[in-house]
Design a protein around this motif. Structure first.
Motif, PDB file in Angstrom:
ATOM      1  N   THR A 235       1.218  -1.057  -0.126  1.00 51.14           N
ATOM      2  CA  THR A 235       0.038  -0.665  -0.032  1.00 51.14           C
ATOM      3  C   THR A 235       0.613   1.445  -0.246  1.00 51.14           C
ATOM      4  N   LEU A 236       1.640   1.508   0.858  1.00 50.24           N
ATOM      5  CA  LEU A 236       2.927   2.485   1.080  1.00 50.24           C
ATOM      6  C   LEU A 236       3.838   2.847  -0.294  1.00 50.24           C
ATOM      7  N   SER A 237       4.040   1.479  -0.773  1.00 51.33           N
ATOM      8  CA  SER A 237       4.525   1.466  -2.605  1.00 51.33           C
ATOM      9  C   SER A 237       3.591   2.701  -3.180  1.00 51.33           C
ATOM     10  N   PHE A 238       2.639   1.813  -3.380  1.00 53.11           N
ATOM     11  CA  PHE A 238       1.488   2.403  -4.579  1.00 53.11           C
ATOM     12  C   PHE A 238       1.406   3.217  -4.000  1.00 53.11           C
ATOM     13  N   LEU A 239       1.652   3.885  -2.968  1.00 53.19           N
ATOM     14  CA  LEU A 239       0.775   5.068  -2.460  1.00 53.19           C
ATOM     15  C   LEU A 239       2.374   6.250  -2.648  1.00 53.19           C
ATOM     16  N   GLY A 240       3.423   6.037  -3.541  1.00 56.88           N
ATOM     17  CA  GLY A 240       5.013   6.062  -4.039  1.00 56.88           C
ATOM     18  C   GLY A 240       5.562   6.490  -2.264  1.00 56.88           C
ATOM     19  N   LEU A 241       4.894   6.246  -1.353  1.00 56.65           N
ATOM     20  CA  LEU A 241       6.424   6.612   0.006  1.00 56.65           C
ATOM     21  C   LEU A 241       6.679   5.065   0.390  1.00 56.65           C
ATOM     22  N   GLY A 242       7.215   3.890  -0.210  1.00 56.83           N
ATOM     23  CA  GLY A 242       7.707   2.877   0.701  1.00 56.83           C
ATOM     24  C   GLY A 242       8.652   2.472   0.086  1.00 56.83           C
ATOM     25  N   VAL A 243       8.907   1.594  -0.923  1.00 58.05           N
ATOM     26  CA  VAL A 243      10.196   0.680  -1.204  1.00 58.05           C
ATOM     27  C   VAL A 243      10.765   2.379  -2.532  1.00 58.05           C
ATOM     28  N   PRO A 244      12.448   2.302  -3.079  1.00 52.88           N
ATOM     29  CA  PRO A 244      12.432   3.057  -3.745  1.00 52.88           C
ATOM     30  C   PRO A 244      12.847   2.557  -5.784  1.00 52.88           C
ATOM     31  N   VAL A 245      12.392   2.873  -6.909  1.00 45.37           N
ATOM     32  CA  VAL A 245      12.297   2.411  -7.650  1.00 45.37           C
ATOM     33  C   VAL A 245      13.160   1.402  -8.348  1.00 45.37           C
ATOM     34  N   THR A 246      14.740   1.913  -7.487  1.00 44.17           N
ATOM     35  CA  THR A 246      15.894   1.523  -7.909  1.00 44.17           C
ATOM     36  C   THR A 246      15.684   0.061  -7.267  1.00 44.17           C
ATOM     37  N   GLN A 247      14.790  -0.390  -6.300  1.00 51.15           N
ATOM     38  CA  GLN A 247      14.390  -1.620  -5.674  1.00 51.15           C
ATOM     39  C   GLN A 247      12.701  -1.858  -5.523  1.00 51.15           C
ATOM     40  N   PRO A 248      12.471  -2.009  -6.109  1.00 50.78           N
ATOM     41  CA  PRO A 248      10.752  -2.259  -6.361  1.00 50.78           C
ATOM     42  C   PRO A 248      10.264  -3.522  -5.466  1.00 50.78           C
ATOM     43  N   SER A 249       9.251  -3.208  -5.145  1.00 53.02           N
ATOM     44  CA  SER A 249       8.425  -4.256  -4.540  1.00 53.02           C
ATOM     45  C   SER A 249       7.047  -4.614  -5.806  1.00 53.02           C
ATOM     46  N   LEU A 250       6.190  -5.586  -5.299  1.00 52.12           N
ATOM     47  CA  LEU A 250       5.494  -5.791  -5.840  1.00 52.12           C
ATOM     48  C   LEU A 250       3.678  -4.426  -5.817  1.00 52.12           C
ATOM     49  N   GLY A 251       3.770  -3.765  -4.309  1.00 54.10           N
ATOM     50  CA  GLY A 251       3.625  -2.761  -4.732  1.00 54.10           C
ATOM     51  C   GLY A 251       3.607  -1.803  -5.486  1.00 54.10           C
ATOM     52  N   LEU A 252       5.004  -1.492  -5.536  1.00 50.32           N
ATOM     53  CA  LEU A 252       5.466  -0.321  -6.588  1.00 50.32           C
ATOM     54  C   LEU A 252       4.979  -0.852  -8.124  1.00 50.32           C
ATOM     55  N   LEU A 253       5.038  -2.477  -8.440  1.00 46.88           N
ATOM     56  CA  LEU A 253       5.199  -2.915  -9.654  1.00 46.88           C
ATOM     57  C   LEU A 253       3.421  -2.600 -10.171  1.00 46.88           C
ATOM     58  N   VAL A 254       2.440  -2.426  -9.355  1.00 41.70           N
ATOM     59  CA  VAL A 254       1.134  -2.623  -9.387  1.00 41.70           C
ATOM     60  C   VAL A 254       0.920  -1.281  -9.692  1.00 41.70           C
ATOM     61  N   SER A 255       1.420   0.051  -8.863  1.00 36.37           N
ATOM     62  CA  SER A 255       1.947   1.133  -9.043  1.00 36.37           C
ATOM     63  C   SER A 255       1.954   1.982 -10.463  1.00 36.37           C
ATOM     64  N   ASN A 256       3.147   0.768 -10.342  1.00 34.81           N
ATOM     65  CA  ASN A 256       3.962   1.020 -12.187  1.00 34.81           C
ATOM     66  C   ASN A 256       2.935   1.025 -13.489  1.00 34.81           C
ATOM     67  N   GLY A 257       1.961   0.368 -13.262  1.00 34.75           N
ATOM     68  CA  GLY A 257       0.878  -0.076 -14.348  1.00 34.75           C
ATOM     69  C   GLY A 257      -0.399   0.831 -13.848  1.00 34.75           C
ATOM     70  N   PHE A 258      -0.283   1.079 -13.390  1.00 29.97           N
ATOM     71  CA  PHE A 258      -1.802   2.009 -12.542  1.00 29.97           C
ATOM     72  C   PHE A 258      -1.892   2.495 -14.119  1.00 29.97           C
ATOM     73  N   GLN A 259      -1.710   3.547 -14.319  1.00 27.80           N
ATOM     74  CA  GLN A 259      -1.694   4.214 -15.003  1.00 27.80           C
ATOM     75  C   GLN A 259      -2.469   4.006 -16.194  1.00 27.80           C
ATOM     76  N   TYR A 260      -2.035   2.678 -16.912  1.00 27.65           N
ATOM     77  CA  TYR A 260      -2.056   2.039 -17.947  1.00 27.65           C
ATOM     78  C   TYR A 260      -2.921   1.097 -18.415  1.00 27.65           C
ATOM     79  N   MET A 261      -3.958   0.859 -17.159  1.00 24.13           N
ATOM     80  CA  MET A 261      -5.184   0.327 -17.131  1.00 24.13           C
ATOM     81  C   MET A 261      -6.590   0.474 -18.041  1.00 24.13           C
ATOM     82  N   LEU A 262      -6.670   2.159 -18.082  1.00 23.11           N
ATOM     83  CA  LEU A 262      -7.489   2.725 -19.148  1.00 23.11           C
ATOM     84  C   LEU A 262      -7.049   2.304 -20.475  1.00 23.11           C
ATOM     85  N   SER A 263      -5.687   2.675 -20.739  1.00 26.25           N
ATOM     86  CA  SER A 263      -5.461   1.883 -22.068  1.00 26.25           C
ATOM     87  C   SER A 263      -5.768   0.750 -22.419  1.00 26.25           C
TER      88      SER A 263
END
Length: 300
Positions: A235-263
Motif C-alpha cells: 500500500t505504501l509503495s503504491f502510494l509512492g512512499l515505500g521502497v525506491p524505484v531501484t528496488q521495487p516491490s510488488l506494490g510498486l509494480l502495481v502502481s507503475n501499471g496503474f496509469q495504463y489500465m484505462l488504455s
C-alpha cells in the motif's frame, strides 16, 4: 494363550502438531505456494530471464508489449509482457517478490523479538512498568496504521530500511499484548514458583521457562503479521512512499501499471497484483491452520 502387543511409543507434541497441520489440504496448498514464492525470490538472480533493473538489458522499444510477444530484436519472448519502461514483467515480479518478502518477514521477526521481550517484561515486572507499556501498546494499536506510516515515511524518506523500521514500530504492540497475556497465565504455574524457590534469576525464568510456553500464539500472530506487513508495504509503495524505484516491490509494480489500465494494458498491473494476492492468501492459509492446530478446540 493370548499375546499382549506392546504399546506404541507416545508421539511427541511437535509430531502431533505437524500431523494435524498436514491434515488440512488448504494449509498444505498454502505452504506449497509460500515455499514456491520464497524459492523464486531467493533464486531470482539465477532464474529470471532478465535483470529488469540493468539498463543494458532493457530496450525502450519493447515497452508495453502484451504477454507472449517477442522483443524488438526477436530473440526473447515476454511471457507476461513488459511494462512502460520495457522491462520483462516476469523478471520484475521475481525481483519484486524478493523485496516484498524481505520487508514482510524481516519486519515481522524484528517486531516479534521486540514486542515479545517487552510483553514478558511487562507481565513479570507488573506495577507501573506493566501499566506504562500497556498504555503505549493501547496508543499504538488505536492509531490508523496507514496514516501513521505515511507520516513517518514522509519524514524519514523512502527506502527498504525505513519501511522495515516503520512496520516494526507499528507491529510490535500486537506481539507485546499477546506475550503479556500468555506470560501472566504462565507466571502463576507451579513450575515458575518452583524456579523462584530454587533461586533462579528473573531473566532465566523468563527466557528458559516462560517464553517457550508463550510461543504457540506468538507463532500464529507472527505468521499473520507477515501477511499484514506485506500488504501495508504494498500500500505504501503504491502510494509512492515505500521502497525506491531501484528496488521495487510488488506494490510498486502495481502502481507503475496503474496509469495504463484505462488504455487496455491491463497486464502491467494485473500480474504483479495477482502474485501479491496469492502470496498473502497462502500466508493466511498457513496462519489459519496454525491457529487451529495450537487451539485444539478449533479443530474440526
Amino acid at each position: 494363550m493370548s499375546v499382549i502387543a506392546p504399546e506404541a511409543p507416545p508421539q511427541s507434541p511437535l509430531v502431533d502438531k505437524l500431523r494435524a497441520f498436514f491434515r488440512s489440504p488448504l494449509a498444505v496448498l498454502g505452504l506449497v505456494m509460500a515455499l514456491g514464492f520464497g524459492l523464486v525470490a531467493v533464486l531470482a538472480p539465477w532464474i529470471a530471464p532478465q535483470n529488469p533493473y540493468d539498463l543494458m538489458q532493457i530496450d525502450v522499444m519493447d515497452a508495453r508489449l502484451p504477454p507472449g510477444a517477442e522483443n524488438f530484436a526477436g530473440d526473447m519472448v515476454y511471457a507476461m509482457g513488459t511494462d512502460g519502461q520495457g522491462r520483462d514483467l516476469l523478471s520484475a515480479i521475481m525481483y519484486g517478490l524478493r523485496t516484498s518478502l524481505t520487508v514482510g518477514i524481516g519486519s515481522a521477526l524484528i517486531a516479534g523479538a521486540v514486542g515479545t521481550l517487552l510483553g514478558l517484561i511487562a507481565a513479570y515486572a507488573g506495577g507501573s512498568v506493566d501499566a506504562l507499556l500497556m498504555r503505549l501498546v493501547d496508543l499504538i494499536m488505536a492509531l490508523p496504521s496507514i496514516l501513521v506510516a505515511l507520516l513517518m515515511l514522509a519524514a524519514f524518506g523512502r527506502g527498504v530500511g525505513n519501511v522495515v523500521l516503520v512496520l516494526v514500530l507499528m507491529e510490535w504492540a500486537y506481539y507485546a499484548r499477546s506475550a503479556r497475556g500468555q506470560a501472566l497465565v504462565e507466571s502463576q504455574r507451579d513450575y515458575v514458583e518452583a524456579a523462584r524457590g530454587l533461586g533462579l534469576g528473573s531473566a532465566r525464568i523468563l527466557i528458559r521457562h516462560i517464553l517457550p510456553n508463550c510461543l504457540p500464539p506468538l507463532i500464529v500472530i507472527g505468521t499473520l503479521q507477515i501477511a499484514r506487513a506485506i500488504t501495508l508495504e504494498a500500500t505504501l509503495s503504491f502510494l509512492g512512499l515505500g521502497v525506491p524505484v531501484t528496488q521495487p516491490s510488488l506494490g510498486l509494480l502495481v502502481s507503475n501499471g496503474f496509469q495504463y489500465m484505462l488504455s487496455g494494458d491491463y497486464w502491467i498491473s494485473f500480474f504483479p497484483g495477482l502474485t501479491l494476492l496469492c502470496a498473502i492468501v497462502s500466508i493466511n492459509l498457513i496462519a489459519d491452520r496454525l491457529r487451529e492446530v495450537f487451539d485444539p478446540r478449533a479443530l474440526t
